[in-house]
Design an enzyme around this catalytic site. Structure first.
Site, PDB file in Angstrom:
ATOM      1  CG  ASN A   9      30.673  49.242  39.037  1.00 12.48           C
ATOM      2  OD1 ASN A   9      31.464  49.040  37.835  1.00 12.48           O
ATOM      3  ND2 ASN A   9      31.144  49.318  40.303  1.00 12.48           N
ATOM      4  CD1 TRP A  10      27.137  46.593  33.898  1.00 10.75           C
ATOM      5  CD2 TRP A  10      27.841  46.519  32.068  1.00 10.75           C
ATOM      6  NE1 TRP A  10      25.892  46.660  33.434  1.00 10.75           N
ATOM      7  CE2 TRP A  10      25.670  46.679  31.745  1.00 10.75           C
ATOM      8  CE3 TRP A  10      28.487  46.328  30.720  1.00 10.75           C
ATOM      9  CZ2 TRP A  10      25.993  46.402  30.243  1.00 10.75           C
ATOM     10  CZ3 TRP A  10      27.330  46.490  29.985  1.00 10.75           C
ATOM     11  CH2 TRP A  10      26.318  46.665  29.440  1.00 10.75           C
ATOM     12  CE  LYS A  11      32.333  45.195  41.075  1.00 12.15           C
ATOM     13  NZ  LYS A  11      32.868  45.228  42.196  1.00 12.15           N
ATOM     14  CG  HIS A  98      33.459  51.284  42.971  1.00 15.64           C
ATOM     15  ND1 HIS A  98      34.541  50.354  43.520  1.00 15.64           N
ATOM     16  CD2 HIS A  98      32.333  50.796  43.097  1.00 15.64           C
ATOM     17  CE1 HIS A  98      33.992  48.882  44.084  1.00 15.64           C
ATOM     18  NE2 HIS A  98      32.334  49.299  43.355  1.00 15.64           N
ATOM     19  CD  GLU A 100      35.966  46.488  42.577  1.00 12.96           C
ATOM     20  OE1 GLU A 100      35.767  46.699  41.551  1.00 12.96           O
ATOM     21  OE2 GLU A 100      35.517  45.498  43.551  1.00 12.96           O
ATOM     22  CD  GLU A 170      29.406  50.487  45.782  1.00 12.38           C
ATOM     23  OE1 GLU A 170      28.317  49.474  45.441  1.00 12.38           O
ATOM     24  OE2 GLU A 170      30.908  49.830  45.758  1.00 12.38           O
ATOM     25  N   GLY A 176      31.138  42.113  46.385  1.00  8.48           N
ATOM     26  CA  GLY A 176      31.661  41.044  46.201  1.00  8.48           C
ATOM     27  C   GLY A 176      31.996  40.238  46.787  1.00  8.48           C
ATOM     28  CB  SER A 216      26.258  40.704  48.651  1.00 11.76           C
ATOM     29  OG  SER A 216      28.018  40.607  48.024  1.00 11.76           O
ATOM     30  N   GLY A 237      26.997  44.645  41.720  1.00 10.13           N
ATOM     31  CA  GLY A 237      28.590  44.650  41.282  1.00 10.13           C
ATOM     32  C   GLY A 237      28.062  43.683  40.438  1.00 10.13           C
ATOM     33  N   GLY A 238      28.269  43.207  40.803  1.00 11.70           N
ATOM     34  CA  GLY A 238      28.327  41.161  40.415  1.00 11.70           C
ATOM     35  C   GLY A 238      26.709  40.702  39.851  1.00 11.70           C
TER      36      GLY A 238
HETATM   37  C1  PEP Z   1      30.213  47.307  43.622  1.00 13.35           C
HETATM   38  O1  PEP Z   1      30.848  46.936  43.478  1.00 13.35           O
HETATM   39  O2  PEP Z   1      29.698  48.242  43.460  1.00 13.35           O
HETATM   40  C2  PEP Z   1      29.573  46.180  44.133  1.00 13.35           C
HETATM   41  C3  PEP Z   1      28.285  46.797  45.297  1.00 13.35           C
HETATM   42  O3  PEP Z   1      29.139  45.060  43.708  1.00 13.35           O
HETATM   43  P1  PEP Z   1      29.108  43.875  44.643  1.00 13.35           P
HETATM   44  O4  PEP Z   1      27.365  43.757  44.164  1.00 13.35           O
HETATM   45  O5  PEP Z   1      29.812  42.837  43.445  1.00 13.35           O
HETATM   46  O6  PEP Z   1      28.894  42.965  45.205  1.00 13.35           O
END
Ligand code: PEP
Length: 253
Positions: A9-11, A98, A100, A170, A176, A216, A237-238
């Site tokens: 997920n590049w956001k 998600h 967010e 999640e 994040g 994470s 994500g990141g």
């Molecule tokens: C996400 O936002 O779906 C996610 C898992 O982010 P991160 O890996 O950065 O915690």
């Protein structure tokens, strides 16, 4: 045998040039280095979808997904993107719910049920996100909370529809933050969610649904997290913004 899936997920990151470069690095590495039995999904921002889709075409192992969609077919919804549009650029998956989107855009379980319906109706597959806040985790009511998210957005579906759902657990406190759930915490929740699906659809059916972990996840912890028998991959994500990290996570299976 349920599918092993790793989705990135590049956001709201990367301009078009950077996005194309990241996607081509990932696609090349995945084609050369990743086992055939892992499905890889890239979820770039909307405006990169067509370009990234072109790179993915022909890969055979990497698929295209969006990060959201509108719940209506078409019409006067300025700034929004329909599922038909996503389909027309080659999307096969759509991330829905998600945390967010739930937090910043106030997406409720009811709206998400409508989004799930339209995604399925158009023949795409939802990656349905669920997860609890730190507050709920500390109160100890997290299984009930997350099960309710699933019930309210997904339990109106029949088996034929539900077999196209991918679930992503999640925990919000892990997204994040650099603090991942432990492999025991992830496995506990995944097993509880599978149990919840079994209570509605039977255990044989529940055993076929992929449940991904997100929060994470990185190359250093992916192997341990993915070792849980009910953990079928990750939503990343990141770490999906660096080709090598993302591919190292995929190779943790
Ligand atoms: C996400 O936002 O779906 C996610 C898992 O982010 P991160 O890996 O950065 O915690």
């Amino acid at each position: 045998m349920r599918k092993k899936i790793v989705a990135g997920n590049w956001k709201m990151n990367k301009n078009l040039r950077e996005g194309i470069s990241l996607a081509s690095e990932i696609v090349n590495m995945v084609d050369d280095e990743v086992m055939d039995d892992v499905t890889v999904i890239l979820n770039p921002p909307y405006i990169h979808l067509e370009s990234v889709g072109k790179l993915i075409r022909g890969s055979g192992k990497t698929y295209l997904g969006a990060q959201n969609c509108n719940e209506n077919d078409s019409g006067a919804f300025t700034g929004e993107v329909s599922v038909e549009m996503l389909k027309s650029v080659g999307c096969e998956y759509v991330i829905l719910g998600h945390s967010e989107r739930r937090e910043f855009f106030k997406e409720s379980n009811e709206i998400l049920a409508r989004k799930v319906d339209i995604v399925l109706e158009k023949g795409l597959k939802p990656i349905f996100c669920c997860g609890e806040s730190l507050d709920i985790r500390e109160k100890g009511t997290y299984v009930a909370y997350v099960s309710k998210q699933i019930t309210e957005s997904l339990f109106h579906l029949d088996k034929e529809q539900f077999k196209n759902i991918v679930i992503a657990y999640e925990p919000i406190w892990a997204i994040g933050t650099g603090v991942n759930a432990s492999s025991e915490q992830a496995q506990e929740m995944h097993a509880s969610l599978r149990q919840h699906l079994a209570s509605k659809f039977g255990s044989e059916f529940a055993d076929e649904i992929s449940i991904l972990y997100g929060g994470s996840c990185k190359p250093s912890n992916a192997k341990e997290l993915f070792a849980g028998p009910d953990v079928d991959g990750g939503l990343i994500g990141g770490a999906s913004l660096k080709a090598k990290d993302f591919v190292d996570i995929i190779k943790s299976f």
